[in-house]
Structures are given as structure tokens and as C-alpha cells.
Design a protein around this motif. Structure first.
Motif, PDB file in Angstrom:
ATOM      1  N   GLY A   1       0.728  -1.309  -0.100  1.00  0.00           N
ATOM      2  CA  GLY A   1       0.183   0.101  -0.353  1.00  0.00           C
ATOM      3  C   GLY A   1       0.388   0.889   0.108  1.00  0.00           C
ATOM      4  O   GLY A   1       1.511   0.918  -0.302  1.00  0.00           O
ATOM      5  N   TYR A   2       0.392   2.449   0.155  1.00  0.00           N
ATOM      6  CA  TYR A   2       0.601   3.756   0.391  1.00  0.00           C
ATOM      7  C   TYR A   2      -0.016   4.824   1.229  1.00  0.00           C
ATOM      8  O   TYR A   2      -0.475   4.018   1.552  1.00  0.00           O
ATOM      9  N   THR A   3       1.449   5.240   2.102  1.00  0.00           N
ATOM     10  CA  THR A   3       0.961   6.328   3.284  1.00  0.00           C
ATOM     11  C   THR A   3       0.764   7.434   3.020  1.00  0.00           C
ATOM     12  O   THR A   3       1.830   8.260   2.119  1.00  0.00           O
ATOM     13  N   LEU A   4      -0.490   8.340   3.279  1.00  0.00           N
ATOM     14  CA  LEU A   4      -1.206   9.151   3.339  1.00  0.00           C
ATOM     15  C   LEU A   4      -0.265  10.703   4.188  1.00  0.00           C
ATOM     16  O   LEU A   4      -0.705   9.915   5.479  1.00  0.00           O
ATOM     17  N   PHE A   5       0.368  11.556   4.469  1.00  0.00           N
ATOM     18  CA  PHE A   5       0.577  11.783   5.744  1.00  0.00           C
ATOM     19  C   PHE A   5       0.463  13.757   4.907  1.00  0.00           C
ATOM     20  O   PHE A   5       0.414  14.087   3.655  1.00  0.00           O
ATOM     21  N   ALA A   6       0.174  14.843   5.891  1.00  0.00           N
ATOM     22  CA  ALA A   6       0.645  16.102   6.079  1.00  0.00           C
ATOM     23  C   ALA A   6       1.340  16.878   6.811  1.00  0.00           C
ATOM     24  O   ALA A   6       1.390  16.754   8.162  1.00  0.00           O
ATOM     25  N   HIS A   7       2.116  17.693   6.356  1.00  0.00           N
ATOM     26  CA  HIS A   7       3.109  18.183   7.246  1.00  0.00           C
ATOM     27  C   HIS A   7       2.812  19.022   7.948  1.00  0.00           C
ATOM     28  O   HIS A   7       2.434  20.232   7.107  1.00  0.00           O
ATOM     29  N   LEU A   8       2.642  19.464   9.574  1.00  0.00           N
ATOM     30  CA  LEU A   8       1.737  20.123   9.518  1.00  0.00           C
ATOM     31  C   LEU A   8       2.369  21.595   9.729  1.00  0.00           C
ATOM     32  O   LEU A   8       2.024  22.720   9.888  1.00  0.00           O
ATOM     33  N   THR A   9       3.898  21.317   9.191  1.00  0.00           N
ATOM     34  CA  THR A   9       4.081  23.390   9.307  1.00  0.00           C
ATOM     35  C   THR A   9       4.367  23.347   7.574  1.00  0.00           C
ATOM     36  O   THR A   9       5.505  24.311   7.181  1.00  0.00           O
TER      37      THR A   9
ATOM     38  N   LYS B   1      -2.556   4.677   5.897  1.00  0.00           N
ATOM     39  CA  LYS B   1      -2.075   3.580   4.670  1.00  0.00           C
ATOM     40  C   LYS B   1      -3.118   3.243   4.341  1.00  0.00           C
ATOM     41  O   LYS B   1      -4.436   2.720   4.682  1.00  0.00           O
ATOM     42  N   TYR B   2      -3.241   2.770   2.772  1.00  0.00           N
ATOM     43  CA  TYR B   2      -4.028   2.807   2.234  1.00  0.00           C
ATOM     44  C   TYR B   2      -3.808   1.413   0.583  1.00  0.00           C
ATOM     45  O   TYR B   2      -2.623   1.438   0.981  1.00  0.00           O
ATOM     46  N   ALA B   3      -4.419   1.056   0.571  1.00  0.00           N
ATOM     47  CA  ALA B   3      -4.068  -0.813  -0.062  1.00  0.00           C
ATOM     48  C   ALA B   3      -4.068  -0.242  -1.731  1.00  0.00           C
ATOM     49  O   ALA B   3      -5.361   0.290  -1.780  1.00  0.00           O
ATOM     50  N   PRO B   4      -3.505  -0.620  -1.815  1.00  0.00           N
ATOM     51  CA  PRO B   4      -3.250  -0.662  -3.966  1.00  0.00           C
ATOM     52  C   PRO B   4      -4.912  -0.412  -4.668  1.00  0.00           C
ATOM     53  O   PRO B   4      -5.595   0.879  -5.130  1.00  0.00           O
TER      54      PRO B   4
ATOM     55  N   LEU C   1       1.297  11.515  -0.848  1.00  0.00           N
ATOM     56  CA  LEU C   1       1.323   9.996  -1.331  1.00  0.00           C
ATOM     57  C   LEU C   1       2.761   9.295  -1.089  1.00  0.00           C
ATOM     58  O   LEU C   1       3.307   9.128  -2.377  1.00  0.00           O
ATOM     59  N   ILE C   2       3.240   8.218  -0.530  1.00  0.00           N
ATOM     60  CA  ILE C   2       4.741   7.593  -0.284  1.00  0.00           C
ATOM     61  C   ILE C   2       4.546   6.190  -0.396  1.00  0.00           C
ATOM     62  O   ILE C   2       3.947   5.571  -0.011  1.00  0.00           O
ATOM     63  N   ASP C   3       4.506   5.253  -1.374  1.00  0.00           N
ATOM     64  CA  ASP C   3       5.216   3.678  -1.202  1.00  0.00           C
ATOM     65  C   ASP C   3       6.075   3.312  -0.289  1.00  0.00           C
ATOM     66  O   ASP C   3       6.342   4.068   0.704  1.00  0.00           O
ATOM     67  N   ASN C   4       5.757   2.101  -0.060  1.00  0.00           N
ATOM     68  CA  ASN C   4       6.838   1.179   0.395  1.00  0.00           C
ATOM     69  C   ASN C   4       7.857   1.713   1.046  1.00  0.00           C
ATOM     70  O   ASN C   4       9.108   1.041   1.847  1.00  0.00           O
ATOM     71  N   TYR C   5       8.419   2.308  -0.809  1.00  0.00           N
ATOM     72  CA  TYR C   5      10.038   2.254  -0.582  1.00  0.00           C
ATOM     73  C   TYR C   5      10.558   3.577  -0.919  1.00  0.00           C
ATOM     74  O   TYR C   5      11.606   4.543  -0.559  1.00  0.00           O
ATOM     75  N   GLY C   6       9.417   4.557   0.751  1.00  0.00           N
ATOM     76  CA  GLY C   6       9.739   6.213   1.268  1.00  0.00           C
ATOM     77  C   GLY C   6       9.329   7.147  -0.670  1.00  0.00           C
ATOM     78  O   GLY C   6      10.164   8.141  -0.324  1.00  0.00           O
TER      79      GLY C   6
ATOM     80  N   LEU D   1      -7.916   9.767   2.689  1.00  0.00           N
ATOM     81  CA  LEU D   1      -8.091   9.138   0.940  1.00  0.00           C
ATOM     82  C   LEU D   1     -10.342   8.837   1.513  1.00  0.00           C
ATOM     83  O   LEU D   1     -10.362   7.707   2.923  1.00  0.00           O
ATOM     84  N   LEU D   2     -10.627   8.775   0.914  1.00  0.00           N
ATOM     85  CA  LEU D   2     -11.835   8.552   0.769  1.00  0.00           C
ATOM     86  C   LEU D   2     -12.699   7.327   0.225  1.00  0.00           C
ATOM     87  O   LEU D   2     -11.419   7.121  -0.642  1.00  0.00           O
ATOM     88  N   LYS D   3     -13.315   7.227   0.570  1.00  0.00           N
ATOM     89  CA  LYS D   3     -14.347   5.242  -0.830  1.00  0.00           C
ATOM     90  C   LYS D   3     -14.136   5.776  -2.313  1.00  0.00           C
ATOM     91  O   LYS D   3     -13.252   4.700  -2.898  1.00  0.00           O
ATOM     92  N   ASN D   4     -14.068   7.043  -2.420  1.00  0.00           N
ATOM     93  CA  ASN D   4     -14.695   7.249  -3.821  1.00  0.00           C
ATOM     94  C   ASN D   4     -12.477   8.161  -4.232  1.00  0.00           C
ATOM     95  O   ASN D   4     -12.788   8.344  -5.365  1.00  0.00           O
ATOM     96  N   GLY D   5     -12.054   7.913  -4.210  1.00  0.00           N
ATOM     97  CA  GLY D   5     -10.849   7.847  -3.912  1.00  0.00           C
ATOM     98  C   GLY D   5     -10.226   9.599  -3.963  1.00  0.00           C
ATOM     99  O   GLY D   5      -9.150   9.903  -4.106  1.00  0.00           O
ATOM    100  N   ASN D   6     -11.609  10.276  -3.540  1.00  0.00           N
ATOM    101  CA  ASN D   6     -11.232  11.905  -3.047  1.00  0.00           C
ATOM    102  C   ASN D   6     -10.128  12.314  -2.309  1.00  0.00           C
ATOM    103  O   ASN D   6     -10.060  11.418  -1.073  1.00  0.00           O
ATOM    104  N   LEU D   7      -9.180  13.058  -1.998  1.00  0.00           N
ATOM    105  CA  LEU D   7      -8.907  13.045  -0.607  1.00  0.00           C
ATOM    106  C   LEU D   7      -9.690  14.215   0.142  1.00  0.00           C
ATOM    107  O   LEU D   7     -10.192  14.939  -0.655  1.00  0.00           O
ATOM    108  N   ALA D   8      -9.425  13.515   1.586  1.00  0.00           N
ATOM    109  CA  ALA D   8     -10.125  14.643   2.418  1.00  0.00           C
ATOM    110  C   ALA D   8      -9.636  15.827   3.293  1.00  0.00           C
ATOM    111  O   ALA D   8      -8.436  14.532   4.178  1.00  0.00           O
TER     112      ALA D   8
END
Length: 373
Positions: A24-32, A361-364, A39-44, A62-69
């Protein structure tokens, strides 16, 4: 020599076990950051990013429709008290992969957590000012540390329709017993009880994490009353309470001022609702080396691994059910709050930080637009 301890110890991908990490892929927002979600993969490696018009008001999903919340910081919110600038939000957006805004709901008093429900409705946290006389019922905290207007700001939860119509609401001042939910002695009295996560349960009720009183509660959707209470004998300034498929509760337990322990460490616990017993726990083999004094996240993945966010240090890692580390990544981006319209907290956090509120984290198959073929 590099002066930042975090950078000196290593940033970016720190390690991966390709056989046991979840796909899968990991999603994050840098606060500053000014409003960057990665969105990054398992190899960064970065596979996608959004650049949004507001700095992060905590996190993105990520929402079920693939959009970003995305929860962004409202540009015109009132300046209630200094630390309000750190954790407020107020612009709840749904954004497509190309960065187009699909919908937007604004509430300048919103903070910390939001849930975009599958039907387009929103469940989120907000505050209201409680006048001084009524605020006297709130117990504990640092004496004479109310907000500048001599108010205590008490939490509310709102559920609104896609058009913004209020469908349901809850107010802490009306439903919490101040004698049971006492501010811990080192907290200012400006904000009570500081709800840092809410979660819609399968039974329709609401799970909430109350940081400044160290409690996780379940609120009856029907009556507004507290029908389940995990108190400070188990959790300490915890975050990110969520429900697992079997009804258990997963919690990021920060550990600040934990009862009966002088050594501070964070952990993730899985609690059975019926008897409040801890049925699974992760702590680092050297417990004090995993700790964040505020923020933090835990997500149970489909393969039973758990994704954990050690928030203040920008660290995201994944462990197996046995507690074995199989993936670790340190956010390589550092910045302070200068230029982000948050002058009140520039002196509190006057150093370049890589902090995150939560990662997910989200599965492909949950991101079909990323690999359409």
C-alpha cells in the motif's frame, strides 16, 4: 556538523521488510507546510502530492471514492487563545486527485478532527465560549488561566448535511460531569476537555478522545449521555481512538503523566469494550525511545499490522501483531510556523519541525486512479 538531532539520526525511509509489510501507500500532511499532502510507497518514494490553499488543520485521509478529505486552517477564524493557532482547522474540503475542490464546508471554530461520511455528511469537533460564571463548574487546570476574554471554551461535536445543515450536535458543558472530567493540573483552563478525535461507531454512537482530562468516552447518539468511560488509570493524554471490526477500541496512548510511572513512553493499546481490558499492546522494546508528548495516530491495517504515527518527530512506522517493526519512515521536510499566519505560537515552536498529526495507509485497490491499469 548537522545540528538537528532528528536529521542527524536519519530521515526518509529507514527500513522495510518487504515480506511482512502490508502492500500500500501512506498518506500524510506536514503540519508546518503551507498545505502539502504526500502519498508515498513502501520504499519512501513520493507517488502523488496535493498542494492546497490552506496549511494543514491537522490531517488528511482518502475517501472511498478516491478523493482526498483535507482539514485546512480557516484563514479568518477568531484568535481565541495562543495555542488555538496550533490545532485549529475549519476548512473541511473534498479534493479530487488533480487538486480540484469537489466540496467545502467552513466552520471557523472547528478543530482537530473531521469525518467525511460516505453519504457526504460531516462529523467534526468545534468549540463554544462558556461565560465565566458557568465556566466555574469546570474543575482543575492552572488557576486563573482562562482565555483572554475570561472564558472557557468547551467542546462541541457537530454532524452536518452535505449542504451544511445541522443534523445533530452535542455540547460537553451540557453532558459531562465536571467532577468526573477534571482538567489535569498542568493544563490551562482555556479549553475543556479538548476533544482530539471523534469516531462514528457501528452502533451509531460516537467515540471521543478527551486529551486534557485523559479519557476516552462513548456518547449516546440518542441521549447525549456518556455510556462508556475509559479513564486516566488506563490512558494518559491519548489520541486517535477508533473502533475495530470486532468492536474493540484502538488508542494511541501518549503517556504524559501516566499514573504510577515516572518514565514517560507512548504505546498503542487495543481495549475490549465489555470489560475495558487491554487485549493487545505495542510499546518499543526500549519503551522510552517511542514517545510523542502530543498528537499521534494508530491505524489497524487489513493484514492485522498496525500503522503508527509518532507525531511530534515526524515518524511513521508499521508493526506486526507480534510487535515486530516492518517499516519505518521519517518525514524529511522541516519548517517552522513563520509565514503561516500563526504568530501566537512562533515563540512556542521556534524550531524547524517535521511533525505530523496522523498518517494513514491505503491498499492499492483503494486508490484505483493511481494505477488505472
Amino acid at each position: 556538523m548537522e545540528q538537528s538531532t532528528l536529521i542527524r539520526r536519519g530521515i526518509g525511509l529507514r527500513g522495510v521488510d518487504p515480506y511482512n509489510v502490508s502492500l500500500g501507500y501512506t498518506l500524510f500532511a506536514h503540519l508546518t507546510s503551507p498545505g502539502i499532502v504526500k502519498l508515498i510507497d513502501n520504499y519512501g518514494e513520493e507517488v502523488h502530492r496535493w498542494v492546497l490553499p490552506y496549511r494543514p488543520g491537522r490531517h488528511a485521509q482518502l475517501l472511498k471514492n478516491g478523493n482526498l478529505a483535507y482539514n485546512g486552517v480557516h484563514p479568518d477564524a477568531p484568535r481565541l487563545f495562543p495555542l488555538w493557532q496550533k490545532y485549529r482547522g475549519g476548512v473541511m474540503m473534498e479534493v479530487d486527485p488533480a487538486g480540484n475542490v469537489v466540496s467545502e464546508h467552513c466552520d471557523p471554530l472547528a478543530h482537530h478532527d473531521q469525518h467525511h461520511l460516505d453519504n457526504g455528511e460531516l462529523l467534526y469537533t468545534t468549540v463554544e465560549g462558556v461565560e465565566f460564571e458557568k465556566a466555574k463548574s469546570v474543575l482543575g487546570g492552572i488557576p486563573n488561566s482562562e482565555a483572554p476574554d475570561n472564558k472557557v471554551y468547551a467542546d462541541c461535536i457537530k454532524h452536518v448535511s452535505p449542504s451544511g445543515e445541522l443534523l445533530w450536535s452535542w455540547k460537553a458543558i451540557d453532558h459531562l460531569d465536571p467532577k468526573k472530567f477534571v482538567l489535569q493540573p498542568h493544563y490551562p483552563r482555556e479549553h475543556w476537555p479538548l476533544i482530539n478525535s471523534i469516531y462514528p461507531l457501528q452502533d451509531g454512537n460516537i467515540l471521543a478522545s478527551l486529551r486534557s482530562v485523559s479519557a476516552v468516552i462513548i456518547i449516546s447518539r440518542e441521549t447525549g449521555e456518556v455510556i462508556w468511560h475509559l479513564d486516566s488509570t488506563i490512558v494518559a493524554q491519548q489520541h486517535c481512538a477508533s473502533e475495530l471490526s470486532n468492536g474493540d477500541i484502538l488508542i494511541f496512548d501518549n503517556g504524559t503523566f501516566r499514573h504510577h510511572e515516572s518514565a514517560t513512553y507512548s504505546r498503542v493499546i487495543q481495549v475490549k469494550r465489555e470489560d475495558k481490558s487491554i487485549v493487545w499492546e505495542y510499546r518499543d522494546p526500549h519503551p522510552m525511545t517511542f514517545f510523542t508528548p502530543f498528537m499521534g495516530g494508530a491505524q489497524r491495517l487489513k493484514n492485522e499490522n498496525t500503522l503508527i504515527t509518532e507525531a511530534a518527530f515526524g515518524r511513521i512506522f508499521e508493526v506486526t501483531k507480534k510487535g515486530e517493526l516492518v517499516w519505518e519512515y521519517i518525514n524529511p521536510d522541516f519548517a517552522d510556523y513563520k509565514g503561516l499566519d500563526a504568530k501566537e505560537i512562533e515563540k512556542y515552536f521556534d524550531y524547524p519541525a517535521n511533525a505530523l498529526f496522523r498518517a494513514y495507509k491505503y491498499a492499492p485497490h483503494e486508490i484505483p486512479w493511481l494505477h488505472p491499469n
